[in-house]
Design a protein around this motif. Structure first.
Motif, mmCIF file in Angstrom:
data_model
loop_
_atom_site.group_PDB
_atom_site.id
_atom_site.type_symbol
_atom_site.label_atom_id
_atom_site.label_comp_id
_atom_site.label_asym_id
_atom_site.label_seq_id
_atom_site.Cartn_x
_atom_site.Cartn_y
_atom_site.Cartn_z
ATOM 1 N N GLY A 134 -0.887 -5.008 -6.961
ATOM 2 C CA GLY A 134 -1.787 -5.864 -6.479
ATOM 3 C C GLY A 134 -1.014 -6.615 -5.097
ATOM 4 N N TYR A 135 -1.678 -6.542 -4.033
ATOM 5 C CA TYR A 135 -0.994 -7.013 -2.749
ATOM 6 C C TYR A 135 -0.798 -8.553 -2.812
ATOM 7 N N GLN A 136 -1.518 -9.494 -3.308
ATOM 8 C CA GLN A 136 -1.275 -10.828 -3.393
ATOM 9 C C GLN A 136 0.163 -11.042 -4.480
ATOM 10 N N ALA B 27 3.902 -2.376 -3.310
ATOM 11 C CA ALA B 27 2.893 -2.791 -3.985
ATOM 12 C C ALA B 27 1.557 -1.703 -3.778
ATOM 13 N N SER B 28 0.777 -1.533 -4.990
ATOM 14 C CA SER B 28 -0.081 -0.856 -4.704
ATOM 15 C C SER B 28 -1.395 -1.315 -5.682
ATOM 16 N N ARG B 29 -2.599 -0.741 -5.266
ATOM 17 C CA ARG B 29 -3.752 -1.295 -5.968
ATOM 18 C C ARG B 29 -3.665 -0.708 -7.582
ATOM 19 N N THR B 30 -2.821 0.396 -7.654
ATOM 20 C CA THR B 30 -2.905 0.834 -9.011
ATOM 21 C C THR B 30 -1.445 1.338 -9.381
ATOM 22 N N PHE C 100 -10.290 7.605 4.706
ATOM 23 C CA PHE C 100 -10.676 6.328 5.217
ATOM 24 C C PHE C 100 -11.175 6.459 6.815
ATOM 25 N N ARG C 101 -10.608 7.316 7.546
ATOM 26 C CA ARG C 101 -10.779 7.328 8.877
ATOM 27 C C ARG C 101 -12.345 7.513 9.137
ATOM 28 N N TYR C 102 -13.108 8.209 8.241
ATOM 29 C CA TYR C 102 -14.337 8.241 8.507
ATOM 30 C C TYR C 102 -15.423 6.873 7.986
ATOM 31 N N PHE D 230 3.545 0.922 16.485
ATOM 32 C CA PHE D 230 3.250 2.033 17.333
ATOM 33 C C PHE D 230 4.573 2.542 17.738
ATOM 34 N N MET D 231 5.132 3.684 16.781
ATOM 35 C CA MET D 231 6.322 4.040 16.914
ATOM 36 C C MET D 231 6.734 5.043 17.853
ATOM 37 N N PHE D 232 5.657 5.627 18.428
ATOM 38 C CA PHE D 232 5.914 6.575 19.541
ATOM 39 C C PHE D 232 6.638 6.045 20.683
ATOM 40 N N ALA E 277 2.652 -4.273 10.818
ATOM 41 C CA ALA E 277 1.190 -3.455 10.399
ATOM 42 C C ALA E 277 1.077 -2.078 11.460
ATOM 43 N N GLU E 278 0.527 -1.260 10.404
ATOM 44 C CA GLU E 278 0.354 0.067 10.920
ATOM 45 C C GLU E 278 -0.632 0.021 12.149
ATOM 46 N N LYS E 279 -0.747 0.961 13.055
ATOM 47 C CA LYS E 279 -1.695 0.877 14.198
ATOM 48 C C LYS E 279 -3.075 1.332 13.500
ATOM 49 N N SER E 280 -4.119 1.113 14.390
ATOM 50 C CA SER E 280 -4.095 -0.147 15.206
ATOM 51 C C SER E 280 -4.207 -1.463 14.367
ATOM 52 N N GLU F 56 -0.020 3.369 -11.090
ATOM 53 C CA GLU F 56 0.447 4.642 -11.026
ATOM 54 C C GLU F 56 1.078 4.868 -9.941
ATOM 55 N N LYS F 57 0.670 4.637 -8.748
ATOM 56 C CA LYS F 57 1.113 4.769 -7.378
ATOM 57 C C LYS F 57 2.335 3.881 -7.110
ATOM 58 N N ALA F 58 2.178 2.700 -7.856
ATOM 59 C CA ALA F 58 3.295 1.719 -7.352
ATOM 60 C C ALA F 58 4.474 2.369 -8.233
ATOM 61 N N GLY G 259 0.788 -1.186 0.046
ATOM 62 C CA GLY G 259 0.037 0.108 -0.003
ATOM 63 C C GLY G 259 0.733 1.191 -0.054
ATOM 64 N N CYS G 260 0.492 1.979 -1.077
ATOM 65 C CA CYS G 260 1.386 3.299 -1.225
ATOM 66 C C CYS G 260 0.842 4.456 -0.393
ATOM 67 N N ALA G 261 0.802 4.327 0.987
ATOM 68 C CA ALA G 261 0.186 4.999 1.957
ATOM 69 C C ALA G 261 1.252 6.405 2.084
ATOM 70 N N ALA G 262 0.381 7.518 2.553
ATOM 71 C CA ALA G 262 1.257 8.901 2.955
ATOM 72 C C ALA G 262 2.429 8.200 4.191
ATOM 73 N N ILE G 263 1.990 7.674 5.059
ATOM 74 C CA ILE G 263 2.987 7.363 6.127
ATOM 75 C C ILE G 263 4.109 6.506 5.446
ATOM 76 N N ALA G 264 3.760 5.595 4.847
ATOM 77 C CA ALA G 264 4.878 4.985 4.092
ATOM 78 C C ALA G 264 6.029 5.787 3.283
HETATM 79 N N1 LIG Z 1 2.510 5.229 12.760
HETATM 80 C C1 LIG Z 1 2.193 6.543 12.360
HETATM 81 O O1 LIG Z 1 2.819 7.364 12.871
HETATM 82 C C2 LIG Z 1 1.109 6.701 11.745
HETATM 83 C C3 LIG Z 1 0.706 7.951 11.151
HETATM 84 C C4 LIG Z 1 -0.115 8.151 10.279
HETATM 85 C C5 LIG Z 1 -1.076 6.953 9.886
HETATM 86 N N2 LIG Z 1 -0.660 5.911 10.492
HETATM 87 C C6 LIG Z 1 -1.563 4.607 10.018
HETATM 88 O O2 LIG Z 1 -1.020 4.331 8.787
HETATM 89 C C7 LIG Z 1 -2.121 3.624 7.937
HETATM 90 C C8 LIG Z 1 -2.284 4.500 6.740
HETATM 91 O O3 LIG Z 1 -2.473 5.815 6.856
HETATM 92 P P1 LIG Z 1 -2.306 7.103 6.109
HETATM 93 O O4 LIG Z 1 -2.572 8.258 6.719
HETATM 94 O O5 LIG Z 1 -0.842 7.145 5.596
HETATM 95 O O6 LIG Z 1 -3.360 6.595 4.920
HETATM 96 P P2 LIG Z 1 -3.407 6.887 3.240
HETATM 97 O O7 LIG Z 1 -2.459 7.729 2.800
HETATM 98 O O8 LIG Z 1 -4.749 6.907 3.081
HETATM 99 O O9 LIG Z 1 -2.965 5.207 2.860
HETATM 100 C C9 LIG Z 1 -3.727 4.012 3.052
HETATM 101 C C10 LIG Z 1 -3.343 3.026 1.912
HETATM 102 O O10 LIG Z 1 -3.880 1.865 1.929
HETATM 103 C C11 LIG Z 1 -4.261 1.384 0.780
HETATM 104 N N3 LIG Z 1 -5.740 1.107 0.954
HETATM 105 C C12 LIG Z 1 -6.103 -0.336 0.316
HETATM 106 N N4 LIG Z 1 -7.523 -0.148 0.502
HETATM 107 C C13 LIG Z 1 -7.905 1.034 0.735
HETATM 108 C C14 LIG Z 1 -9.152 1.467 0.889
HETATM 109 N N5 LIG Z 1 -10.383 0.685 0.647
HETATM 110 N N6 LIG Z 1 -9.194 2.695 1.377
HETATM 111 C C15 LIG Z 1 -8.200 3.475 1.421
HETATM 112 N N7 LIG Z 1 -6.733 2.967 1.343
HETATM 113 C C16 LIG Z 1 -6.784 1.800 0.750
HETATM 114 C C17 LIG Z 1 -3.889 2.440 -0.275
HETATM 115 O O11 LIG Z 1 -2.774 2.038 -1.096
HETATM 116 P P3 LIG Z 1 -2.529 1.871 -2.654
HETATM 117 O O12 LIG Z 1 -3.821 2.778 -3.427
HETATM 118 O O13 LIG Z 1 -1.489 2.058 -3.010
HETATM 119 O O14 LIG Z 1 -3.258 0.322 -2.816
HETATM 120 C C18 LIG Z 1 -3.469 3.949 0.465
HETATM 121 O O15 LIG Z 1 -2.657 4.480 -0.135
HETATM 122 C C19 LIG Z 1 -3.304 3.857 9.018
HETATM 123 O O16 LIG Z 1 -3.372 2.374 9.368
HETATM 124 C C20 LIG Z 1 -2.899 4.676 9.931
HETATM 125 O O17 LIG Z 1 -3.405 4.654 11.199
HETATM 126 C C21 LIG Z 1 0.411 5.612 11.172
#
Ligand SMILES: NC(=O)c1ccc[n+]([C@@H]2O[C@H](COP(=O)([O-])OP(=O)(O)OC[C@H]3O[C@@H](n4cnc5c(N)ncnc54)[C@H](OP(=O)(O)O)[C@@H]3O)[C@@H](O)[C@H]2O)c1
Length: 321
Positions: free
Chosen positions: A56-58, A35-38, A163-165, A123-125, A94-97, A40-42, A10-15
């Motif tokens: 694709g995650y698999q 790995a990403s679902r798309t 997604f938090r909502y 839970f990096m803090f 895995a990220e929290k929680s 472009e992001k990957a 997952g190409c998350a912001a936190i990653a």
């Molecule tokens: N430890 C920390 O300091 C910290 C800080 C912020 C967040 N977090 C945790 O890290 C995780 C990600 O947070 P984030 O803010 O970085 O989120 P984000 O940018 O929205 O990333 C979530 C990623 O999950 C993947 N995903 C797969 N299915 C999804 C769906 N149905 N809806 C949304 N995303 C989906 C997406 O990756 P692809 O599109 O690339 O597949 C997306 O980029 C959360 O669990 C959050 O609690 C931790």
């Protein structure tokens, strides 16, 4: 030093912002793929961090050149993908929680144990050196005997569509923000404590919990109070109140790697502010993940995750919707 290969699910912001740079900084880890679902992001992250792009995650799990996976997916997707990752024979951070509830946490941990793999929550803090400074002050008797612990973590509303909502994928302030405060409570109350009272406020539009609080105690005379939310004025602190003084950790959960947090010690007619050294807790977390894998030393993590998941379940149960 044994090298471990890691893939990102997952190409998350936190990653992008924090965890991949930390992985690249720590010896003994090699970033192999994102790995990403798309596509472009990957591709975008793969180019930025010089690794393979996987769609694709698999497909990430099918690779045999990966020992471990970092999973920054929304909490509601963790169960499915942590189980699949462990079944593929890979360790997982895995990220929290990490878990939606106690039962799923238990199942993931049992599977990891049975396969001699590590499942760890990011839970990096906890890995910031400011907490060790606080524990040392308590150990030296600086504030006497501990009476009350208080922790708060909350921030203003997020953009609509975050997604938090979305409850279906594990949204809500309980899993997102309360987890930090519960984990901090465990610094003082340990793993064996009860949630005595709790309150969760739900947003009528989305049905997601957006703020709340709880009262916890471990039967030893020390109680804890937590407040959390994402419809709140920003707070990320904890306070330990003792018989002779009080310690305040002002930026407990989110100090950036270049930030010097302040620890305040208050006593009768005396207030001292200690500037802490900047520290990168993301680096601390990925180092700990490596240590846990190499030494297969996980029981402390598992006790903490199970206690935390149970507390979050109990807060949910004790709060009338
Ligand atoms: N430890 C920390 O300091 C910290 C800080 C912020 C967040 N977090 C945790 O890290 C995780 C990600 O947070 P984030 O803010 O970085 O989120 P984000 O940018 O929205 O990333 C979530 C990623 O999950 C993947 N995903 C797969 N299915 C999804 C769906 N149905 N809806 C949304 N995303 C989906 C997406 O990756 P692809 O599109 O690339 O597949 C997306 O980029 C959360 O669990 C959050 O609690 C931790």
């Amino acid at each position: 030093m044994k090298n471990l290969n890691i893939g990102i699910m997952g190409c998350a912001a936190i990653a992008e912002r924090s965890m991949i740079p930390a992985i690249k900084e720590v010896d003994g880890w090699s970033l192999v793929a994102v790995a990403s679902r798309t596509v472009e992001k990957a591709n975008q992250l793969a180019v930025k961090f010089d690794c393979d792009a996987v769609v694709g995650y698999q497909k990430l799990l099918n690779r045999d050149d990966i020992d471990a996976v970092y999973m920054p997916l929304p909490t509601g997707l963790h169960y499915e993908w942590i189980i699949k990752t462990l079944q593929a024979g890979k360790h997982v951070l895995a990220e929290k929680s990490i878990a939606y509830d106690y039962n799923s946490a238990r199942e993931m941990i049992d599977l990891a144990r049975s396969k001699n793999l590590v499942v760890m929550e990011d839970f990096m803090f906890q890995y910031h050196s400011q907490h060790k400074f606080v524990f040392d002050l308590i150990g030296k008797g600086e504030i006497g005997e501990i009476r009350v612990f208080r922790a708060n973590f909350g921030f203003p509303p997020l953009a609509k569509g975050n997604f938090r909502y979305d409850d279906k994928i594990g949204g809500g302030a309980l899993l997102d923000a309360a987890g930090y405060t519960v984990r901090a409570v465990q610094f003082i109350l340990g793993d064996d404590y009860c949630v005595k009272a709790a309150n969760l406020k739900y947003d009528p539009e989305t049905g997601t919990n957006i703020y709340g609080g709880a009262f916890l105690d471990n039967g030893s005379g020390i109680s804890a109070q937590i407040g959390f939310g994402f419809d709140n004025y920003y707070q990320a602190n904890y306070e330990i109140w003792g018989s002779k003084g009080k310690i305040i950790v002002d930026r407990a959960f989110t100090p950036k790697p270049d930030y010097s947090p302040t620890v305040i010690v208050e006593k009768q007619n005396n207030r001292k502010e200690y500037k802490m050294k900047p520290d990168n807790h993301f680096v601390g977390s990925i180092k700990e993940f490596r240590r846990a894998i190499i030494q297969l030393d996980t029981e402390n993590h598992y006790r903490q995750v199970l206690a935390q998941s149970k507390a979050l379940d109990d807060i949910r149960k004790l709060s009338a919707k």
